[in-house]
Design a protein around this motif. Structure first.
Motif, PDB file in Angstrom:
ATOM      1  N   MET A 244      13.296   4.177  23.033  1.00  0.00           N
ATOM      2  CA  MET A 244      12.901   3.362  21.893  1.00  0.00           C
ATOM      3  C   MET A 244      13.759   3.626  20.654  1.00  0.00           C
ATOM      4  O   MET A 244      13.261   3.896  19.552  1.00  0.00           O
ATOM      5  N   GLN A 245      15.057   3.579  20.863  1.00  0.00           N
ATOM      6  CA  GLN A 245      16.009   3.684  19.769  1.00  0.00           C
ATOM      7  C   GLN A 245      17.008   2.547  19.887  1.00  0.00           C
ATOM      8  O   GLN A 245      17.445   2.210  20.991  1.00  0.00           O
ATOM      9  N   ILE A 246      17.363   1.964  18.750  1.00  0.00           N
ATOM     10  CA  ILE A 246      18.377   0.903  18.744  1.00  0.00           C
ATOM     11  C   ILE A 246      19.757   1.549  18.683  1.00  0.00           C
ATOM     12  O   ILE A 246      20.061   2.300  17.750  1.00  0.00           O
ATOM     13  N   LEU A 247      20.569   1.287  19.679  1.00  0.00           N
ATOM     14  CA  LEU A 247      21.909   1.864  19.715  1.00  0.00           C
ATOM     15  C   LEU A 247      22.797   1.204  18.656  1.00  0.00           C
ATOM     16  O   LEU A 247      22.694   0.007  18.399  1.00  0.00           O
ATOM     17  N   SER A 248      23.682   1.988  18.076  1.00  0.00           N
ATOM     18  CA  SER A 248      24.602   1.454  17.073  1.00  0.00           C
ATOM     19  C   SER A 248      25.584   0.491  17.720  1.00  0.00           C
ATOM     20  O   SER A 248      25.811   0.521  18.939  1.00  0.00           O
ATOM     21  N   ASP A 249      26.197  -0.353  16.909  1.00  0.00           N
ATOM     22  CA  ASP A 249      27.202  -1.292  17.421  1.00  0.00           C
ATOM     23  C   ASP A 249      28.335  -0.543  18.101  1.00  0.00           C
ATOM     24  O   ASP A 249      28.855  -0.969  19.136  1.00  0.00           O
ATOM     25  N   ASP A 250      28.721   0.589  17.525  1.00  0.00           N
ATOM     26  CA  ASP A 250      29.832   1.362  18.074  1.00  0.00           C
ATOM     27  C   ASP A 250      29.520   1.848  19.489  1.00  0.00           C
ATOM     28  O   ASP A 250      30.343   1.697  20.398  1.00  0.00           O
ATOM     29  N   LEU A 251      28.329   2.413  19.688  1.00  0.00           N
ATOM     30  CA  LEU A 251      27.970   2.903  21.020  1.00  0.00           C
ATOM     31  C   LEU A 251      27.784   1.743  21.995  1.00  0.00           C
ATOM     32  O   LEU A 251      28.167   1.840  23.162  1.00  0.00           O
ATOM     33  N   CYS A 252      27.240   0.632  21.517  1.00  0.00           N
ATOM     34  CA  CYS A 252      27.085  -0.546  22.377  1.00  0.00           C
ATOM     35  C   CYS A 252      28.436  -1.036  22.890  1.00  0.00           C
ATOM     36  O   CYS A 252      28.578  -1.387  24.071  1.00  0.00           O
ATOM     37  N   HIS A 253      29.428  -1.053  22.009  1.00  0.00           N
ATOM     38  CA  HIS A 253      30.760  -1.504  22.419  1.00  0.00           C
ATOM     39  C   HIS A 253      31.374  -0.535  23.437  1.00  0.00           C
ATOM     40  O   HIS A 253      32.020  -0.955  24.401  1.00  0.00           O
ATOM     41  N   LYS A 254      31.160   0.754  23.234  1.00  0.00           N
ATOM     42  CA  LYS A 254      31.679   1.742  24.179  1.00  0.00           C
ATOM     43  C   LYS A 254      31.040   1.580  25.558  1.00  0.00           C
ATOM     44  O   LYS A 254      31.675   1.839  26.585  1.00  0.00           O
ATOM     45  N   LEU A 255      29.786   1.166  25.566  1.00  0.00           N
ATOM     46  CA  LEU A 255      29.025   1.061  26.815  1.00  0.00           C
ATOM     47  C   LEU A 255      28.994  -0.363  27.374  1.00  0.00           C
ATOM     48  O   LEU A 255      28.162  -0.667  28.226  1.00  0.00           O
ATOM     49  N   ASN A 256      29.880  -1.202  26.907  1.00  0.00           N
ATOM     50  CA  ASN A 256      29.876  -2.599  27.332  1.00  0.00           C
ATOM     51  C   ASN A 256      29.882  -2.734  28.860  1.00  0.00           C
ATOM     52  O   ASN A 256      30.788  -2.259  29.540  1.00  0.00           O
ATOM     53  N   GLY A 257      28.829  -3.376  29.391  1.00  0.00           N
ATOM     54  CA  GLY A 257      28.723  -3.555  30.829  1.00  0.00           C
ATOM     55  C   GLY A 257      28.305  -2.320  31.588  1.00  0.00           C
ATOM     56  O   GLY A 257      28.232  -2.332  32.821  1.00  0.00           O
ATOM     57  N   ARG A 258      27.978  -1.228  30.851  1.00  0.00           N
ATOM     58  CA  ARG A 258      27.638   0.041  31.506  1.00  0.00           C
ATOM     59  C   ARG A 258      26.280   0.588  31.049  1.00  0.00           C
ATOM     60  O   ARG A 258      26.004   1.775  31.254  1.00  0.00           O
ATOM     61  N   ALA A 259      25.482  -0.245  30.418  1.00  0.00           N
ATOM     62  CA  ALA A 259      24.152   0.204  29.977  1.00  0.00           C
ATOM     63  C   ALA A 259      23.131  -0.899  30.235  1.00  0.00           C
ATOM     64  O   ALA A 259      23.343  -2.050  29.856  1.00  0.00           O
ATOM     65  N   ILE A 260      22.031  -0.525  30.874  1.00  0.00           N
ATOM     66  CA  ILE A 260      20.961  -1.468  31.206  1.00  0.00           C
ATOM     67  C   ILE A 260      19.701  -1.061  30.456  1.00  0.00           C
ATOM     68  O   ILE A 260      19.314   0.116  30.467  1.00  0.00           O
ATOM     69  N   ASN A 261      19.056  -2.017  29.823  1.00  0.00           N
ATOM     70  CA  ASN A 261      17.830  -1.779  29.071  1.00  0.00           C
ATOM     71  C   ASN A 261      16.677  -2.557  29.698  1.00  0.00           C
ATOM     72  O   ASN A 261      16.876  -3.635  30.254  1.00  0.00           O
ATOM     73  N   ILE A 262      15.476  -1.993  29.606  1.00  0.00           N
ATOM     74  CA  ILE A 262      14.276  -2.728  29.983  1.00  0.00           C
ATOM     75  C   ILE A 262      13.545  -3.102  28.702  1.00  0.00           C
ATOM     76  O   ILE A 262      13.244  -2.239  27.875  1.00  0.00           O
ATOM     77  N   HIS A 263      13.294  -4.387  28.538  1.00  0.00           N
ATOM     78  CA  HIS A 263      12.568  -4.839  27.352  1.00  0.00           C
ATOM     79  C   HIS A 263      11.171  -5.266  27.766  1.00  0.00           C
ATOM     80  O   HIS A 263      11.000  -6.031  28.712  1.00  0.00           O
ATOM     81  N   HIS A 264      10.185  -4.770  27.044  1.00  0.00           N
ATOM     82  CA  HIS A 264       8.789  -5.037  27.383  1.00  0.00           C
ATOM     83  C   HIS A 264       8.348  -6.402  26.863  1.00  0.00           C
ATOM     84  O   HIS A 264       7.396  -6.529  26.106  1.00  0.00           O
ATOM     85  N   SER A 265       9.079  -7.412  27.290  1.00  0.00           N
ATOM     86  CA  SER A 265       8.748  -8.792  26.951  1.00  0.00           C
ATOM     87  C   SER A 265       9.600  -9.699  27.814  1.00  0.00           C
ATOM     88  O   SER A 265      10.609  -9.277  28.367  1.00  0.00           O
ATOM     89  N   PHE A 266       9.163 -10.949  27.911  1.00  0.00           N
ATOM     90  CA  PHE A 266       9.933 -11.939  28.658  1.00  0.00           C
ATOM     91  C   PHE A 266      10.891 -12.607  27.672  1.00  0.00           C
ATOM     92  O   PHE A 266      10.545 -13.568  26.997  1.00  0.00           O
ATOM     93  N   LEU A 267      12.089 -12.032  27.555  1.00  0.00           N
ATOM     94  CA  LEU A 267      13.066 -12.538  26.591  1.00  0.00           C
ATOM     95  C   LEU A 267      13.465 -13.969  26.941  1.00  0.00           C
ATOM     96  O   LEU A 267      13.435 -14.354  28.108  1.00  0.00           O
ATOM     97  N   PRO A 268      13.879 -14.769  25.961  1.00  0.00           N
ATOM     98  CA  PRO A 268      14.178 -14.382  24.578  1.00  0.00           C
ATOM     99  C   PRO A 268      12.984 -14.404  23.634  1.00  0.00           C
ATOM    100  O   PRO A 268      13.160 -14.230  22.430  1.00  0.00           O
ATOM    101  N   GLY A 269      11.776 -14.598  24.105  1.00  0.00           N
ATOM    102  CA  GLY A 269      10.621 -14.623  23.210  1.00  0.00           C
ATOM    103  C   GLY A 269      10.079 -13.242  22.922  1.00  0.00           C
ATOM    104  O   GLY A 269      10.291 -12.289  23.684  1.00  0.00           O
ATOM    105  N   PHE A 270       9.373 -13.090  21.818  1.00  0.00           N
ATOM    106  CA  PHE A 270       8.666 -11.865  21.443  1.00  0.00           C
ATOM    107  C   PHE A 270       9.579 -10.639  21.424  1.00  0.00           C
ATOM    108  O   PHE A 270       9.343  -9.660  22.124  1.00  0.00           O
ATOM    109  N   LYS A 271      10.617 -10.713  20.628  1.00  0.00           N
ATOM    110  CA  LYS A 271      11.533  -9.590  20.469  1.00  0.00           C
ATOM    111  C   LYS A 271      10.988  -8.625  19.438  1.00  0.00           C
ATOM    112  O   LYS A 271      10.075  -8.934  18.676  1.00  0.00           O
ATOM    113  N   GLY A 272      11.576  -7.427  19.405  1.00  0.00           N
ATOM    114  CA  GLY A 272      11.217  -6.466  18.374  1.00  0.00           C
ATOM    115  C   GLY A 272       9.964  -5.682  18.717  1.00  0.00           C
ATOM    116  O   GLY A 272       9.620  -5.468  19.881  1.00  0.00           O
ATOM    117  N   ALA A 273       9.228  -5.260  17.676  1.00  0.00           N
ATOM    118  CA  ALA A 273       8.096  -4.359  17.855  1.00  0.00           C
ATOM    119  C   ALA A 273       6.848  -5.090  18.334  1.00  0.00           C
ATOM    120  O   ALA A 273       6.646  -6.267  18.043  1.00  0.00           O
TER     121      ALA A 273
END
Length: 286
Positions: free
Chosen positions: A174-203
């Protein structure tokens, strides 16, 4: 480099006549046998995607096979790769205080049904230490505050290098990764979001869903990008609910969905079934 028994070829490129035949002819000439093959044409983008599993004749190693395929890849300007199907990717899992997704991944890994090599668990809390160590895996406690976020992310990045992880799984981290780390991990990081995106984003997405009186709730596994919860979607699932379900009951139902969806996404990525297609994915699931 040792000989390989089976490989997975994945590629995408502009669609053109004779493409599949050219690939099949090359490998047939070398004595390879097709065991599984899937393909898809994105008509709007005129882009072709393919995943093929080949049984290898004796004597070939991965480097040799890649060298033999390279001229064809260059001819068709492919975005391609060839993998040893028996090689399990090394995975680091990040988690915070909810352990349902972590436990599902660890259990599937332990019983041999998930084709990955989990090399450790990192967390900004100590809550999941006992669970991790019960599975006899290294636990890395990396606390974070608003002031220490850059330093903590540097630790995460260094840890990925130290354990030689092929990709990172955010199992309710439950931490938002910085843009820098996201770019480093492009295509190499998978997240599970507790919602049916794109609806109900955030907290508190389940509270949002409850307030809107939804009839279906779900979970979404996606690649991590700098755009929060906007990365290419790998897998989703839903479950029916009604007006009688409280937000807490919805959350409980949602946790079960999250664990299943994340397991599928990790499996398909590990088996090289997920190909990026702009801001979408092509998933050759079974």
């Amino acid at each position: 480099m040792s000989a390989v028994k089976e490989i997975v070829l994945t590629f995408s490129c502009q669609d053109s006549k004779g493409l599949v035949a050219a690939v099949a002819t090359l490998f047939a000439t070398l004595g390879f046998n097709i065991r599984e093959s899937s393909q898809f044409e994105d008509v709007e983008r005129n882009r072709f995607f393919m995943r093929t599993v080949f049984e290898c004749p004796d004597g070939y190693n991965l480097g040799q096979i890649r060298s033999l395929f390279k001229p064809l890849g260059e001819q068709y300007k492919m975005d391609w790769n060839i993998f040893d199907s028996q090689s399990k990717p090394r995975v680091l899992i990040a988690v915070s205080q909810w352990g349902h997704c972590l436990n599902a991944l660890l259990n599937s890994w332990k019983n041999g049904s998930l084709p990955i090599d989990i090399v450790g668990v990192a967390s900004n809390h100590n809550v999941m230490r006992d669970l991790t160590e019960w599975y006899e895996l290294p636990f890395h406690y990396l606390p974070i505050t608003a002031d220490t976020k850059p330093q903590q992310e540097a630790q995460v990045w260094q840890l990925l290098q130290d354990v030689q992880a092929d990709f990172l799984v955010l199992a309710r981290y439950m931490q938002i990764l910085s843009d820098d780390l996201c770019h480093k991990l492009n295509g190499r990081a998978i997240n599970i979001h507790h919602s049916f995106l794109p609806g109900f984003k955030g907290a508190k997405p389940y509270h949002q869903a409850y307030d809107r009186g939804v009839k279906l709730i779900g979970a979404t596994a996606h690649f991590v990008t700098a755009d929060l919860d906007e990365g290419p979607i790998i897998e989703q699932a839903v479950e029916r609910v009604s007006h009688v379900n409280s937000p807490e009951e919805m959350a409980e139902i949602g946790r079960d969905i999250e664990a299943v969806v994340l397991n599928r996404a990790v499996r398909w990525h590990a088996e090289h079934r997920v190909l990026l297609n702009g801001n979408k994915t092509v998933v050759f699931s079974r």
